[in-house]
Design a protein around this motif. Sequence first.
Motif, PDB file in Angstrom:
ATOM      1  N   ALA A  33       0.837  -1.202   0.000  1.00  0.00           N
ATOM      2  CA  ALA A  33       0.000   0.000   0.000  1.00  0.00           C
ATOM      3  C   ALA A  33       0.870   1.249   0.000  1.00  0.00           C
ATOM      4  O   ALA A  33       0.577   2.230  -0.693  1.00  0.00           O
ATOM      5  N   LEU A  34       1.947   1.216   0.772  1.00  0.00           N
ATOM      6  CA  LEU A  34       2.874   2.345   0.794  1.00  0.00           C
ATOM      7  C   LEU A  34       3.553   2.521  -0.565  1.00  0.00           C
ATOM      8  O   LEU A  34       3.750   3.649  -1.035  1.00  0.00           O
ATOM      9  N   PHE A  35       3.876   1.419  -1.215  1.00  0.00           N
ATOM     10  CA  PHE A  35       4.534   1.475  -2.515  1.00  0.00           C
ATOM     11  C   PHE A  35       3.613   2.091  -3.568  1.00  0.00           C
ATOM     12  O   PHE A  35       4.032   2.980  -4.317  1.00  0.00           O
ATOM     13  N   VAL A  36       2.373   1.623  -3.645  1.00  0.00           N
ATOM     14  CA  VAL A  36       1.483   2.162  -4.688  1.00  0.00           C
ATOM     15  C   VAL A  36       1.095   3.604  -4.370  1.00  0.00           C
ATOM     16  O   VAL A  36       0.857   4.400  -5.286  1.00  0.00           O
ATOM     17  N   SER A  37       1.043   3.968  -3.092  1.00  0.00           N
ATOM     18  CA  SER A  37       0.763   5.354  -2.733  1.00  0.00           C
ATOM     19  C   SER A  37       1.899   6.265  -3.183  1.00  0.00           C
ATOM     20  O   SER A  37       1.664   7.356  -3.716  1.00  0.00           O
ATOM     21  N   ALA A  38       3.128   5.806  -2.977  1.00  0.00           N
ATOM     22  CA  ALA A  38       4.278   6.579  -3.448  1.00  0.00           C
ATOM     23  C   ALA A  38       4.273   6.684  -4.964  1.00  0.00           C
ATOM     24  O   ALA A  38       4.587   7.744  -5.535  1.00  0.00           O
ATOM     25  N   ALA A  39       3.888   5.597  -5.621  1.00  0.00           N
ATOM     26  CA  ALA A  39       3.822   5.609  -7.086  1.00  0.00           C
ATOM     27  C   ALA A  39       2.755   6.582  -7.583  1.00  0.00           C
ATOM     28  O   ALA A  39       2.934   7.234  -8.618  1.00  0.00           O
ATOM     29  N   VAL A  73      -6.472   4.811   3.161  1.00  0.00           N
ATOM     30  CA  VAL A  73      -7.657   4.027   2.814  1.00  0.00           C
ATOM     31  C   VAL A  73      -7.315   2.554   2.628  1.00  0.00           C
ATOM     32  O   VAL A  73      -7.993   1.670   3.166  1.00  0.00           O
ATOM     33  N   LEU A  74      -6.251   2.266   1.872  1.00  0.00           N
ATOM     34  CA  LEU A  74      -5.886   0.871   1.625  1.00  0.00           C
ATOM     35  C   LEU A  74      -5.474   0.158   2.901  1.00  0.00           C
ATOM     36  O   LEU A  74      -5.900  -0.970   3.166  1.00  0.00           O
ATOM     37  N   ALA A  79      -6.886  -3.525   7.147  1.00  0.00           N
ATOM     38  CA  ALA A  79      -6.706  -3.854   8.564  1.00  0.00           C
ATOM     39  C   ALA A  79      -8.032  -4.117   9.267  1.00  0.00           C
ATOM     40  O   ALA A  79      -8.076  -4.856  10.253  1.00  0.00           O
ATOM     41  N   THR A  80      -9.115  -3.519   8.764  1.00  0.00           N
ATOM     42  CA  THR A  80     -10.395  -3.636   9.467  1.00  0.00           C
ATOM     43  C   THR A  80     -11.388  -4.574   8.779  1.00  0.00           C
ATOM     44  O   THR A  80     -12.319  -5.062   9.421  1.00  0.00           O
ATOM     45  N   ALA A  81     -11.196  -4.813   7.482  1.00  0.00           N
ATOM     46  CA  ALA A  81     -12.145  -5.654   6.743  1.00  0.00           C
ATOM     47  C   ALA A  81     -11.642  -7.090   6.664  1.00  0.00           C
ATOM     48  O   ALA A  81     -10.444  -7.351   6.708  1.00  0.00           O
ATOM     49  N   SER A  82     -12.565  -7.993   6.547  1.00  0.00           N
ATOM     50  CA  SER A  82     -12.215  -9.403   6.351  1.00  0.00           C
ATOM     51  C   SER A  82     -12.296  -9.702   4.852  1.00  0.00           C
ATOM     52  O   SER A  82     -13.386  -9.858   4.301  1.00  0.00           O
TER      53      SER A  82
END
Length: 282
Positions: A33-39, A73-74, A79-82
């Motif tokens: 998630a951090l990678f695609v956010s940076a992208a 968001v990601l 972290a909260t959804a199954s």
Amino acid sequence: MLGQRVITAVVLLIILAAALAVPSPLPFQVLMALFVSAALWEWWRLTLGRPQAANGKTGLGPEVIAAVVMGVVLIGWQATASVAWTAPATGWLTLWSVLSLIWLLVIVPSLFRADAKAPARNLMLTVFAPFALVAAWGALMAAHARGVTFLLTLLAVVWVADIAAYFTGKSLGKRKLAPHISPGKTIEGALGGIVGVIVFVVVCTFFPSTFGAALAARWTLAGAMVIALLLACMSIAGDLFESLLKRRAGYKDSSNLLPGHGGVFDRIDALIPVLPLALLLS
């Protein structure tokens, strides 16, 4: 520069290995998630047409806000959804299908007639960015759920395409593939990358739990080879697409986040069109 590249690569590999070694999938999900956010930040720097300062930075702007929102968001949703990534929901399958069609029918054909001198600012490509990156992130999550071996052999499709194309082009390359976008790429290099991927996928079919084995089980060996060819072409297209955005914006690299390697977008450009299509076909 070489030493810097090696150090950065080693650090990234250690971080990735640590995330994959943890029994819980959450560390890998957060890292990606951090990678695609940076992208996304880097992509929008290119398509919003924001001028570079003398130090190569553009400062705060909508691209920063968008990247932070996407990351939050990601990570928060995961972290909260199954989420049962082993059986992706219809929404994800639809997103991957639509994005793959856009890449195949719109973006790839447009690359060979694209104007590299066109203005960098492009609303359509700016809007397209978060959808393309979220689709790639979801495909990574689904691939990881099918096992580390499956994930790594899928990622290796792009790595093999890149490495084989580089060495083939360096030794045999004569005819330019898309000189208006990337003068260094050759037709011979592209063919070398395609052959390399086909060979890699065929070899993988002999080993269970790999991406190649999954393709062969669903489509037969011949079908797996055809898909390998398609994915190799998409890998090349993803690389050319980012090169076009950088050329229009006047950037050498998408950012300096990864010393010696440029930006995250530079590292994952080929994966963005490949991942959703690969998950759909496997």
